[in-house]
Design a protein around this motif. Structure first.
Motif, PDB file in Angstrom:
ATOM      1  N   ALA B 194       0.835  -1.215   0.000  1.00  0.00           N
ATOM      2  CA  ALA B 194       0.000   0.000   0.000  1.00  0.00           C
ATOM      3  C   ALA B 194       0.864   1.256   0.000  1.00  0.00           C
ATOM      4  O   ALA B 194       0.514   2.256  -0.644  1.00  0.00           O
ATOM      5  CB  ALA B 194      -0.936   0.005   1.202  1.00  0.00           C
ATOM      6  N   GLU B 195       1.981   1.221   0.698  1.00  0.00           N
ATOM      7  CA  GLU B 195       2.836   2.414   0.745  1.00  0.00           C
ATOM      8  C   GLU B 195       3.478   2.696  -0.618  1.00  0.00           C
ATOM      9  O   GLU B 195       3.654   3.853  -0.995  1.00  0.00           O
ATOM     10  CB  GLU B 195       3.911   2.247   1.823  1.00  0.00           C
ATOM     11  CG  GLU B 195       3.340   2.337   3.231  1.00  0.00           C
ATOM     12  CD  GLU B 195       4.395   2.098   4.301  1.00  0.00           C
ATOM     13  OE1 GLU B 195       4.527   0.933   4.750  1.00  0.00           O
ATOM     14  OE2 GLU B 195       5.074   3.050   4.690  1.00  0.00           O
ATOM     15  N   ALA B 198       0.813   4.114  -2.792  1.00  0.00           N
ATOM     16  CA  ALA B 198       0.570   5.521  -2.431  1.00  0.00           C
ATOM     17  C   ALA B 198       1.583   6.427  -3.106  1.00  0.00           C
ATOM     18  O   ALA B 198       1.231   7.484  -3.647  1.00  0.00           O
ATOM     19  CB  ALA B 198       0.615   5.688  -0.915  1.00  0.00           C
ATOM     20  N   GLU B 201       0.529   6.527  -6.910  1.00  0.00           N
ATOM     21  CA  GLU B 201      -0.711   7.237  -7.248  1.00  0.00           C
ATOM     22  C   GLU B 201      -0.620   8.713  -6.860  1.00  0.00           C
ATOM     23  O   GLU B 201      -1.285   9.560  -7.468  1.00  0.00           O
ATOM     24  CB  GLU B 201      -1.913   6.554  -6.605  1.00  0.00           C
ATOM     25  CG  GLU B 201      -2.142   5.168  -7.196  1.00  0.00           C
ATOM     26  CD  GLU B 201      -3.498   4.557  -6.847  1.00  0.00           C
ATOM     27  OE1 GLU B 201      -4.292   5.207  -6.147  1.00  0.00           O
ATOM     28  OE2 GLU B 201      -3.744   3.422  -7.282  1.00  0.00           O
ATOM     29  N   ALA B 202       0.210   9.029  -5.853  1.00  0.00           N
ATOM     30  CA  ALA B 202       0.378  10.439  -5.475  1.00  0.00           C
ATOM     31  C   ALA B 202       0.912  11.246  -6.650  1.00  0.00           C
ATOM     32  O   ALA B 202       0.542  12.407  -6.832  1.00  0.00           O
ATOM     33  CB  ALA B 202       1.300  10.567  -4.266  1.00  0.00           C
ATOM     34  N   ILE B 205      -2.103  12.046  -8.787  1.00  0.00           N
ATOM     35  CA  ILE B 205      -2.973  13.052  -8.160  1.00  0.00           C
ATOM     36  C   ILE B 205      -2.320  14.424  -8.263  1.00  0.00           C
ATOM     37  O   ILE B 205      -2.968  15.417  -8.572  1.00  0.00           O
ATOM     38  CB  ILE B 205      -3.256  12.676  -6.687  1.00  0.00           C
ATOM     39  CG1 ILE B 205      -3.956  11.307  -6.599  1.00  0.00           C
ATOM     40  CG2 ILE B 205      -4.117  13.743  -6.014  1.00  0.00           C
ATOM     41  CD1 ILE B 205      -4.074  10.760  -5.177  1.00  0.00           C
ATOM     42  N   ALA B 206      -1.012  14.476  -8.040  1.00  0.00           N
ATOM     43  CA  ALA B 206      -0.300  15.753  -8.084  1.00  0.00           C
ATOM     44  C   ALA B 206      -0.356  16.381  -9.476  1.00  0.00           C
ATOM     45  O   ALA B 206      -0.221  17.589  -9.623  1.00  0.00           O
ATOM     46  CB  ALA B 206       1.149  15.569  -7.645  1.00  0.00           C
ATOM     47  N   HIS B 207      -0.532  15.558 -10.505  1.00  0.00           N
ATOM     48  CA  HIS B 207      -0.639  16.065 -11.882  1.00  0.00           C
ATOM     49  C   HIS B 207      -2.091  16.186 -12.340  1.00  0.00           C
ATOM     50  O   HIS B 207      -2.350  16.305 -13.539  1.00  0.00           O
ATOM     51  CB  HIS B 207       0.123  15.141 -12.854  1.00  0.00           C
ATOM     52  CG  HIS B 207       1.616  15.289 -12.754  1.00  0.00           C
ATOM     53  ND1 HIS B 207       2.363  14.598 -11.822  1.00  0.00           N
ATOM     54  CD2 HIS B 207       2.488  16.080 -13.436  1.00  0.00           C
ATOM     55  CE1 HIS B 207       3.644  14.930 -11.965  1.00  0.00           C
ATOM     56  NE2 HIS B 207       3.737  15.819 -12.921  1.00  0.00           N
ATOM     57  N   ASN B 208      -3.033  16.132 -11.413  1.00  0.00           N
ATOM     58  CA  ASN B 208      -4.456  16.175 -11.768  1.00  0.00           C
ATOM     59  C   ASN B 208      -4.822  15.079 -12.756  1.00  0.00           C
ATOM     60  O   ASN B 208      -5.684  15.254 -13.608  1.00  0.00           O
ATOM     61  CB  ASN B 208      -4.847  17.551 -12.312  1.00  0.00           C
ATOM     62  CG  ASN B 208      -5.165  18.521 -11.197  1.00  0.00           C
ATOM     63  OD1 ASN B 208      -5.950  18.195 -10.304  1.00  0.00           O
ATOM     64  ND2 ASN B 208      -4.556  19.689 -11.216  1.00  0.00           N
ATOM     65  N   THR B 210      -5.673  10.651 -12.939  1.00  0.00           N
ATOM     66  CA  THR B 210      -6.215   9.602 -12.080  1.00  0.00           C
ATOM     67  C   THR B 210      -5.693   8.257 -12.563  1.00  0.00           C
ATOM     68  O   THR B 210      -5.235   8.151 -13.697  1.00  0.00           O
ATOM     69  CB  THR B 210      -7.759   9.553 -12.162  1.00  0.00           C
ATOM     70  OG1 THR B 210      -8.119   9.334 -13.534  1.00  0.00           O
ATOM     71  CG2 THR B 210      -8.387  10.843 -11.687  1.00  0.00           C
ATOM     72  N   PRO B 211      -5.748   7.224 -11.736  1.00  0.00           N
ATOM     73  CA  PRO B 211      -5.409   5.900 -12.257  1.00  0.00           C
ATOM     74  C   PRO B 211      -6.398   5.529 -13.374  1.00  0.00           C
ATOM     75  O   PRO B 211      -7.593   5.735 -13.227  1.00  0.00           O
ATOM     76  CB  PRO B 211      -5.570   4.973 -11.046  1.00  0.00           C
ATOM     77  CG  PRO B 211      -5.501   5.872  -9.856  1.00  0.00           C
ATOM     78  CD  PRO B 211      -6.098   7.183 -10.306  1.00  0.00           C
ATOM     79  N   ALA B 212      -5.877   5.006 -14.473  1.00  0.00           N
ATOM     80  CA  ALA B 212      -6.739   4.616 -15.594  1.00  0.00           C
ATOM     81  C   ALA B 212      -7.482   3.321 -15.285  1.00  0.00           C
ATOM     82  O   ALA B 212      -8.453   2.979 -15.954  1.00  0.00           O
ATOM     83  CB  ALA B 212      -5.910   4.455 -16.866  1.00  0.00           C
ATOM     84  N   TYR B 213      -7.011   2.606 -14.264  1.00  0.00           N
ATOM     85  CA  TYR B 213      -7.597   1.318 -13.872  1.00  0.00           C
ATOM     86  C   TYR B 213      -7.092   1.035 -12.467  1.00  0.00           C
ATOM     87  O   TYR B 213      -6.193   1.723 -11.961  1.00  0.00           O
ATOM     88  CB  TYR B 213      -7.173   0.204 -14.850  1.00  0.00           C
ATOM     89  CG  TYR B 213      -5.677   0.128 -15.066  1.00  0.00           C
ATOM     90  CD1 TYR B 213      -4.881  -0.722 -14.292  1.00  0.00           C
ATOM     91  CD2 TYR B 213      -5.037   0.933 -15.999  1.00  0.00           C
ATOM     92  CE1 TYR B 213      -3.497  -0.758 -14.464  1.00  0.00           C
ATOM     93  CE2 TYR B 213      -3.664   0.893 -16.174  1.00  0.00           C
ATOM     94  CZ  TYR B 213      -2.906   0.053 -15.405  1.00  0.00           C
ATOM     95  OH  TYR B 213      -1.543  -0.001 -15.554  1.00  0.00           O
ATOM     96  N   TYR B 229      -3.339  -4.871  -1.173  1.00  0.00           N
ATOM     97  CA  TYR B 229      -2.084  -4.131  -0.995  1.00  0.00           C
ATOM     98  C   TYR B 229      -1.586  -4.273   0.435  1.00  0.00           C
ATOM     99  O   TYR B 229      -0.923  -3.399   0.965  1.00  0.00           O
ATOM    100  CB  TYR B 229      -2.284  -2.648  -1.324  1.00  0.00           C
ATOM    101  CG  TYR B 229      -3.068  -2.393  -2.589  1.00  0.00           C
ATOM    102  CD1 TYR B 229      -2.457  -2.491  -3.828  1.00  0.00           C
ATOM    103  CD2 TYR B 229      -4.423  -2.070  -2.542  1.00  0.00           C
ATOM    104  CE1 TYR B 229      -3.171  -2.256  -5.001  1.00  0.00           C
ATOM    105  CE2 TYR B 229      -5.150  -1.839  -3.708  1.00  0.00           C
ATOM    106  CZ  TYR B 229      -4.527  -1.939  -4.928  1.00  0.00           C
ATOM    107  OH  TYR B 229      -5.239  -1.705  -6.075  1.00  0.00           O
ATOM    108  N   SER B 230      -1.941  -5.368   1.078  1.00  0.00           N
ATOM    109  CA  SER B 230      -1.724  -5.442   2.524  1.00  0.00           C
ATOM    110  C   SER B 230      -0.389  -6.061   2.916  1.00  0.00           C
ATOM    111  O   SER B 230       0.003  -5.971   4.069  1.00  0.00           O
ATOM    112  CB  SER B 230      -2.868  -6.235   3.162  1.00  0.00           C
ATOM    113  OG  SER B 230      -2.869  -7.550   2.644  1.00  0.00           O
TER     114      SER B 230
END
Ligand SMILES: [Mn+2]
Ligand SMILES: [Mn+2]
Lengths: 456, 456
Positions: B194-195, B198, B201-202, B205-208, B210-213, B229-230
């Motif tokens: 998960a980390e 993160a 995906e950050a 997000i920072a580039h406006n 989103t994940p495509a999938y 993601y555990s």
């Protein structure tokens, strides 16, 4: 000692049986397609289902009757195991949740028996609900008969959180606090709103949590539901972040902080910030059993109005201004809402959850946006979120100018043009002794500003 | 010189008119509710709508006829401006997209005229489509008559990307590359999947973007569609990240890299990694106009089979093994797919997009999962993504063991237990000269490993 999921769920359905002894069927729903069925948004079950099922089970149905839980869902297909790996079987899941019985979906056949349910907003599932129950199920806010009785029982249960729910909200709050701290640390002139949002949501993703609602991270805090993140932060801007995580069990947190990009408020920003903070603190101090939430709303309105008169933005007598809703010029929303499995808890049901029986939403400016009008009870969790905003759609409206032109000191207001919007929001649990702020370890802004100036 | 949105959209509808001169109506859809209507998932329009509208317009309809574009959508309500701030009007949007006419939705009335459309998977919008066109619209893969003619024209258009589309995919690819670099840099034993997700995906997000999938970030790369993601990363694990961003205009990127948590492959991991990389490189080298994509798939299968024979995991003659689909034991999916507005482009239409007219999906093990069987043409963008996996559901299946027991050297395979899954995926644009790897600046793993060991 932490209760097991089985124990929490068993207590919930026993409490339901006391209030609603008849049979109820609740659907979990499906992940919506993101343009094509194999590419979906993340799955989030119906909150009513989740309250009794505890787990994120896609395309499942539970039957509740007299404290017994029957699970209907299919085992993972061999195709699904091939691509998705080993997954728990229906029986594994039934054991985990403490179901009394578990059957494949095919065992659920259309029936004319009068069984209560709550309509989902996902049309595909809604059509299944109507098909199985052989009737047109009304939308939750229009429910009658057994459906309404079930909804009223659900509200009774979900209004006051049990230990399991509070534990979940604490987990969401903890991650949300860390997200806000990360946002404050990432703040710097020249970065975009999107970059701060990324720093905040990354904390959630890293904890296997998700945003409970569309994050607001904006230097235009006067746009109350702003989902644009394109602006570049400038020295002198305030950044408003309304960002909350959802726990793995589906419970929401909801926190807003507003901080100066430079680490230092301007004198005008400081003045308004202190006023909103005073309202925030005074409202939280009021939270206790039997207190009317609407009185807390009016407390916020009163403090803001009094402060704006002292600052010289509003003119006149505080009581008259409140009676005329003049505070709503700058504080147009309610002081908060219920918090639980939904960020606006049970808002799918309409005002029947937020408003006590016999009460109706006002049509007054400002008060009409109050989402909660009940006496507080231990176990309820509410947000406290006063704010100050200069909303062009309000202040430039000719009708506003006609009605309120005389009570606003426009010249004085002009001096506060660097205060577009400030909101401070925390999540507060009503306890038998009074209240506990679940989002408490997150400093209010002043402390943080000191800390920020220490960052090299 | 970059073309304007108006020019790009105008060219698209002129090209549509050449292939489909009749009237078509396309719906954008709505953001699905996340349990209650006021809390939604992010809005993503239908890709067919987006291709001609260019903008993320919720609850809008476009009419296309003879190269003319008519937009139907409502102006933002005063309520929406109050909470959401100033928003472009219908006329502003019509200008931005170069629409010929623009009307409120109320001007769209139910009609018996035979107008072509493509059904959405969002039921609410689907019901509106049926209502306005006064007929039961078939699902896209079942379409007939004018609907089918429209779909065939759309496929013709969307198979080969124009300059606007390629520019968008480049933007998505650029952010996806940065996301993978961030993921590699964040990798460290003791962190969770998960980390790393993160960190990746950050960047989006920072580039406006989103994940495509749904991102795959897993140390269990053998679970092909893993959304857990555990797990905690351990020294010795491989981390497989299949993570791609979607551009602001809605175009997808799709990249997979597999890297060692420690920064160093074990000898067994290195051996298999090099084999998958060889297949990857050889397949990309084949991409060119007129090449059959299925031949590229077989190229990957052949290289992997040959390598596994050399390593000693498979036994026998390479041609016989391929004829018996033995490669699919370890490479059960196809070598890739179309990429565009959808990560599996136009998969909503069924195989009619991925498979050339007259061709049908095979039922053979492995080959049955090939999503694309067409001769490549300039402008097509495809993924190349060979892999090696030890999938328990395949290898432990009694039928597999009966059919393939003799060609697998189980003892030798046992020595590769630290290679659960490896995939290397890039996005490749077919050009008139050959091919361009759009995701090229992202090093393949070997370079990165060297870089990683340099990190203090
Ligand atoms: Mn709130
Ligand atoms: Mn792919």
């Amino acid at each position: 000692m932490t209760l097991s999921l089985q124990t929490i769920l068993k207590q919930r359905r026993q409490r339901l049986a006391e209030k609603f002894p008849d049979k109820a069927l609740l659907w979990s729903g499906r992940a919506p397609a993101r343009n094509f069925p194999a590419n979906t948004f993340p799955f989030r079950p119906s909150s009513h289902f989740l309250y009794f099922a505890g787990l994120f089970l896609e395309n499942a149905v539970i039957e509740l009757e007299q404290g017994k839980l029957t699970l209907f869902m299919d085992n993972p297909s061999s195709e699904s195991i091939l691509w998705g790996g080993e997954q728990p079987s229906r029986d594994d899941i039934a054991t985990e949740m403490g179901a009394d019985r578990a059957y494949p979906l095919a065992e659920l056949s259309p029936t004319n028996e009068e069984i209560a349910t709550i309509a989902l907003f996902d049309s595909t599932t809604y059509q299944e609900q109507c098909h199985y129950l052989q009737r047109t199920i009304p939308q939750p806010s229009q429910a009658t008969g057994k459906d309404l009785a079930l909804i009223e029982a659900m509200i009774d249960l979900r209004l006051c959180h049990d230990e399991g729910a509070i534990g979940e909200i604490r987990q969401a709050a903890e991650v949300s606090i860390q997200a806000h701290q990360a946002g404050m640390e990432a703040t710097q002139a020249g970065k975009t709103e999107a970059e701060i949002r990324a720093a905040m949501e990354a904390v959630m993703i890293a904890h296997n949590q998700t945003p409970a609602y569309g994050s607001i991270v904006t230097i235009h805090g006067n746009v109350l539901h702003n989902h644009d993140y394109s602006h570049t932060l400038q020295e002198g801007d305030l950044l408003l972040a309304d960002v909350g995580a959802e726990s793995k069990g589906g419970y929401a947190s909801d926190i807003t902080r507003t901080w100066p990009v430079s680490g230092q408020f301007s004198p005008t920003q400081q003045e308004i910030y202190d006023l909103v903070l005073a309202a925030h603190d005074a409202c939280i101090a009021m939270v206790a059993p039997d207190v009317e939430y609407k009185d807390i709303h009016w407390q916020a309105a009163r403090i803001i109005t009094k402060g704006l008169v002292e600052i010289g933005i509003l003119k006149g007598n505080v009581s008259d201004l409140l009676a005329n809703d003049a505070h709503a010029l700058f504080f147009p929303h309610g002081v908060g809402h219920l918090l639980g499995l939904d960020v606006h808890d049970m808002e799918d049901l309409g005002d029947v959850a937020g408003y006590a029986p016999g009460r109706q939403r006002s049509e007054r400016f400002g008060l009409g946006n109050l989402r909660l009008d009940r006496a507080l009870k231990p176990g309820m969790t509410v947000t406290i979120e006063p704010g100050f905003y200069q909303v062009p759609a309000i202040l430039n409206d000719p009708q506003t100018q006609e009605t309120y032109g005389d009570v606003i000191n426009w010249e004085r207001l002009q001096q506060f043009s660097d205060v577009r919007g400030i909101r401070i929001e925390d999540d507060v649990l009503v306890t038998s002794e009074g209240a506990e702020v679940l989002t408490a370890p997150l400093p209010c802004q002043r402390d943080k500003i000191e800390a920020m100036t220490l960052i090299p």
